[in-house]
Motif scaffolding. Structure first.
Motif, PDB file in Angstrom:
ATOM      1  N   LEU A   1       0.840  -1.206   0.000  1.00 51.02           N
ATOM      2  CA  LEU A   1       0.000   0.000   0.000  1.00 51.02           C
ATOM      3  C   LEU A   1       0.872   1.252   0.000  1.00 51.02           C
ATOM      4  O   LEU A   1       0.637   2.192  -0.773  1.00 51.02           O
ATOM      5  CB  LEU A   1      -0.904  -0.028   1.237  1.00 51.02           C
ATOM      6  CG  LEU A   1      -2.073   0.926   1.363  1.00 51.02           C
ATOM      7  CD1 LEU A   1      -2.982   0.460   2.498  1.00 51.02           C
ATOM      8  CD2 LEU A   1      -1.641   2.361   1.642  1.00 51.02           C
TER       9      LEU A   1
ATOM     10  N   THR B   1       1.166   3.662  -3.591  1.00 49.89           N
ATOM     11  CA  THR B   1       0.603   5.020  -3.613  1.00 49.89           C
ATOM     12  C   THR B   1       1.700   6.083  -3.594  1.00 49.89           C
ATOM     13  O   THR B   1       1.597   7.105  -4.277  1.00 49.89           O
ATOM     14  CB  THR B   1      -0.345   5.224  -2.419  1.00 49.89           C
ATOM     15  OG1 THR B   1       0.333   4.907  -1.197  1.00 49.89           O
ATOM     16  CG2 THR B   1      -1.573   4.342  -2.550  1.00 49.89           C
TER      17      THR B   1
ATOM     18  N   CYS C   1     -15.932   0.804  -6.065  1.00 50.18           N
ATOM     19  CA  CYS C   1     -16.341  -0.084  -4.980  1.00 50.18           C
ATOM     20  C   CYS C   1     -17.370   0.669  -4.148  1.00 50.18           C
ATOM     21  O   CYS C   1     -17.522   1.889  -4.299  1.00 50.18           O
ATOM     22  CB  CYS C   1     -15.137  -0.496  -4.138  1.00 50.18           C
ATOM     23  SG  CYS C   1     -14.340   0.840  -3.224  1.00 50.18           S
TER      24      CYS C   1
ATOM     25  N   LEU D   1      -7.443   7.219  -1.302  1.00 48.45           N
ATOM     26  CA  LEU D   1      -7.246   5.862  -1.790  1.00 48.45           C
ATOM     27  C   LEU D   1      -6.581   4.991  -0.723  1.00 48.45           C
ATOM     28  O   LEU D   1      -6.924   3.809  -0.560  1.00 48.45           O
ATOM     29  CB  LEU D   1      -6.397   5.878  -3.063  1.00 48.45           C
ATOM     30  CG  LEU D   1      -6.052   4.518  -3.672  1.00 48.45           C
ATOM     31  CD1 LEU D   1      -7.324   3.780  -4.087  1.00 48.45           C
ATOM     32  CD2 LEU D   1      -5.120   4.689  -4.875  1.00 48.45           C
TER      33      LEU D   1
ATOM     34  N   LEU E   1      -7.840   1.365   0.611  1.00 47.37           N
ATOM     35  CA  LEU E   1      -7.006   0.164   0.514  1.00 47.37           C
ATOM     36  C   LEU E   1      -6.767  -0.465   1.889  1.00 47.37           C
ATOM     37  O   LEU E   1      -6.624  -1.693   1.998  1.00 47.37           O
ATOM     38  CB  LEU E   1      -5.678   0.502  -0.159  1.00 47.37           C
ATOM     39  CG  LEU E   1      -5.775   0.860  -1.645  1.00 47.37           C
ATOM     40  CD1 LEU E   1      -4.418   1.321  -2.185  1.00 47.37           C
ATOM     41  CD2 LEU E   1      -6.291  -0.321  -2.460  1.00 47.37           C
TER      42      LEU E   1
ATOM     43  N   CYS F   1      -9.688  -2.571   2.329  1.00 51.51           N
ATOM     44  CA  CYS F   1      -9.611  -3.758   1.473  1.00 51.51           C
ATOM     45  C   CYS F   1      -8.705  -4.816   2.096  1.00 51.51           C
ATOM     46  O   CYS F   1      -9.051  -6.009   2.116  1.00 51.51           O
ATOM     47  CB  CYS F   1      -9.083  -3.380   0.091  1.00 51.51           C
ATOM     48  SG  CYS F   1     -10.246  -2.447  -0.933  1.00 51.51           S
TER      49      CYS F   1
ATOM     50  N   PHE G   1      -4.790  -8.242  -0.817  1.00 49.22           N
ATOM     51  CA  PHE G   1      -5.599  -7.443  -1.741  1.00 49.22           C
ATOM     52  C   PHE G   1      -6.280  -8.300  -2.798  1.00 49.22           C
ATOM     53  O   PHE G   1      -7.264  -7.865  -3.408  1.00 49.22           O
ATOM     54  CB  PHE G   1      -4.723  -6.387  -2.428  1.00 49.22           C
ATOM     55  CG  PHE G   1      -4.250  -5.305  -1.503  1.00 49.22           C
ATOM     56  CD1 PHE G   1      -5.128  -4.355  -1.013  1.00 49.22           C
ATOM     57  CD2 PHE G   1      -2.939  -5.256  -1.084  1.00 49.22           C
ATOM     58  CE1 PHE G   1      -4.710  -3.360  -0.136  1.00 49.22           C
ATOM     59  CE2 PHE G   1      -2.491  -4.268  -0.219  1.00 49.22           C
ATOM     60  CZ  PHE G   1      -3.392  -3.321   0.259  1.00 49.22           C
TER      61      PHE G   1
ATOM     62  N   TYR H   1     -11.799  -5.297  -3.764  1.00 53.12           N
ATOM     63  CA  TYR H   1     -11.948  -4.159  -4.676  1.00 53.12           C
ATOM     64  C   TYR H   1     -10.605  -3.471  -4.939  1.00 53.12           C
ATOM     65  O   TYR H   1     -10.424  -2.808  -5.958  1.00 53.12           O
ATOM     66  CB  TYR H   1     -12.929  -3.136  -4.092  1.00 53.12           C
ATOM     67  CG  TYR H   1     -14.355  -3.596  -4.063  1.00 53.12           C
ATOM     68  CD1 TYR H   1     -15.079  -3.754  -5.241  1.00 53.12           C
ATOM     69  CD2 TYR H   1     -14.999  -3.863  -2.857  1.00 53.12           C
ATOM     70  CE1 TYR H   1     -16.399  -4.174  -5.218  1.00 53.12           C
ATOM     71  CE2 TYR H   1     -16.325  -4.291  -2.820  1.00 53.12           C
ATOM     72  CZ  TYR H   1     -17.018  -4.441  -4.009  1.00 53.12           C
ATOM     73  OH  TYR H   1     -18.329  -4.861  -3.991  1.00 53.12           O
ATOM     74  N   GLY H   2      -9.683  -3.634  -4.022  1.00 53.03           N
ATOM     75  CA  GLY H   2      -8.400  -2.959  -4.162  1.00 53.03           C
ATOM     76  C   GLY H   2      -7.462  -3.604  -5.163  1.00 53.03           C
ATOM     77  O   GLY H   2      -6.497  -2.969  -5.605  1.00 53.03           O
TER      78      GLY H   2
ATOM     79  N   MET I   1      -4.533  -1.597  -7.184  1.00 56.71           N
ATOM     80  CA  MET I   1      -3.132  -1.845  -6.855  1.00 56.71           C
ATOM     81  C   MET I   1      -2.352  -2.239  -8.109  1.00 56.71           C
ATOM     82  O   MET I   1      -1.210  -1.812  -8.316  1.00 56.71           O
ATOM     83  CB  MET I   1      -3.030  -2.947  -5.797  1.00 56.71           C
ATOM     84  CG  MET I   1      -3.516  -2.535  -4.426  1.00 56.71           C
ATOM     85  SD  MET I   1      -2.426  -1.351  -3.616  1.00 56.71           S
ATOM     86  CE  MET I   1      -1.060  -2.417  -3.174  1.00 56.71           C
TER      87      MET I   1
END
Length: 469
Positions: free
Chosen positions: A251, A255, A285, A321, A325, A328, A350, A354-355, A359
């Motif tokens: 994560l 990002t 999502c 975001l 995440l 998620c 993940f 939805y993530g 990703m």
């Protein structure tokens, strides 16, 4: 696996408590935190590359700032997951104290997950690995090929060189301060940072199991890992907290790479919008539409009269975001809880959430727009020259160190550069060992020294040894 053993506070060196020490109300895992942040290895992360080496900008992330972010995300995930385990009564043996403990362990694990990485980021790992691939075969020790002297796992350690394995070695052996136990961290924390609980000879990418992708410990630390695994009860499976640490790491860098790349001009707002449009429904999502959200932030920036609404949009979108995440990854752990606790789960947190597509999008954009750019390639070529030169000089000098062969005056000078901590650790580990294992440990002494270098130190040492003023 059971949490009461998974959260083992045992240390390699047993502790003792005096009347004065009993006033210390910190848990053993909170004490780990203070051991880490007070260490020189942790401080060196401030001058190690995350993506952009030797960058002059104050904004761009280093290994230190990345590790702090991973630590923060990991602790947040621990809080979310711990609370869901408690409120959902998913595990009758899980307590409030255990929730607090996993938060502290994850906070510490985030700080040290990259502590073994060499200078120049992941390219540094690749450069060291490729040096051994290209040179180990030609090395001779008293006329005999080094490859023929080393045992299979010893050789494989160098051919599959990994910062992950180096991290375990660093914190358990190379902080030679009180004794040979390094930082003497708790077993629960040590097991958490072993992302790949297999030796170099156990790597098998064909299984599809995430734990088999890379090695997690060297031949030199096999007994330490076996003791840790026995103490926590993981039985050579991944520790459940390792999945959470990995999710926090993924994560953070996914990002952050986008945000840093935007600031450096490799990625634009429009590029990001175009890629999100291609995802279509996959970027939506419940409660969050990634495409719509970044456009909302852009319009808000315009309405506020912000000079650069694109920057406003991207930076605010990244923060939003990250929160999505985190949810998620929390869902990924909870929905696969039984398999994780049985040591059967073979994917990251993940996948199946939805993530996952988001990703993947972030990773592909960073790879195509940044890591494959000419600017990065040019820097990596220069870094490769530096590391190749240093590895050549150091291995040549260390090959006959601690043997009856008289060293050359040049070799003596090169060896003198290596930290006393690392040399003392080698001497302790080499006692009573065979000549083959001593040779192996001397080669590890080289990688220990190189991995302890910051980007600036590696560059400076190269320039000094080459006579570049």
């Amino acid at each position: 696996m059971e949490w009461n053993t998974l959260l083992s506070a045992k240390r390699m060196r047993g502790g003792f408590y005096t009347a004065k020490k009993s006033a210390d109300l910190r848990s053993e895992f909170e004490k780990d935190y203070h051991r880490i942040i007070g260490s020189a290895s942790f401080r060196r992360l401030q001058d190690k590359t995350q993506v952009f080496p030797l960058d002059k900008s104050d904004f761009i992330r280093t290994r230190l700032t990345h590790s702090l972010e991973v630590s923060s995300f990991a602790k947040s995930l621990g809080q979310n997951i711990g609370q869901k385990l408690l409120t959902g009564n998913m595990d009758p043996g899980f307590t409030q104290q255990m929730k607090e403990d996993i938060c502290h362990i994850l906070q510490c694990a985030g700080l040290i997950h990259d502590i073994g990485n060499p200078p120049f980021g992941h390219f540094g790992e690749l450069a060291i690995r490729e040096w051994f691939e290209g040179n180990l075969k030609r090395l001779r020790f008293y006329g005999e090929p080094v490859e023929d002297i080393l045992e299979p796992q010893m050789k494989a350690d160098f051919y599959h060189f990994e910062g992950n394995a180096q991290a375990l070695r660093l914190v358990t052996k190379l902080h030679y301060l009180v004794d040979e136990n390094g930082m003497n961290l708790t077993c629960a924390l040590l097991d958490t940072i072993v992302k790949y609980p297999v030796p170099s000879t156990g790597i098998d990418k064909s299984t599809g199991n995430i734990k088999d992708k890379k090695m997690g410990y060297y031949y030199a630390e096999r007994e330490i890992y076996e003791e840790i695994s026995r103490e926590t009860g993981t039985g050579f499976c991944r520790h459940p907290l390792t999945y959470i640490l990995e999710a926090a790491d993924d994560l953070a860098y996914s990002t952050a790479d986008i945000e840093d790349a935007f600031v450096k001009g490799y990625i634009t707002y429009n590029m990001l919008v175009e890629e999100l449009e291609k995802l279509g429904e996959s970027c939506r999502c419940p409660g969050f539409d990634a495409l719509e959200k970044i456009q909302v932030y852009y319009r808000r920036g315009q309405e506020k009269g912000i000079w650069n609404p694109e920057s406003y949009a991207v930076k605010n979108w990244v923060v939003r975001l990250q929160a999505v995440l985190i949810n998620c990854a929390t869902d990924g752990f909870i929905s696969n809880y039984d398999r994780i606790m049985k040591g059967e789960y073979d994917r990251n947190l993940f996948q199946g959430t939805y993530g996952e597509p988001l990703m993947k999008l972030l990773g592909e954009m960073a790879y195509k727009k940044v890591f494959c750019s000419n600017d990065i390639y040019k820097m990596e070529i220069a870094e490769g020259v530096i590391l190749d030169f240093l590895m050549e000089k150091l291995v040549s000098a260390i090959l006959y160190y601690d043997t009856d062969k008289k060293p050359t005056s040049m070799d003596t000078r090169v060896v003198s550069f290596i930290s006393d901590n690392y040399v003392n650790a080698y001497r302790h580990q080499a006692k009573g060992k065979s000549e083959a294992e001593k040779l192996y440990l001397r080669l590890l002494l080289v990688t220990d020294y190189v991995c302890g270098m910051t980007d600036s130190y590696a560059k400076r040492l190269y320039q000094e040894l080459r006579g570049i003023v």
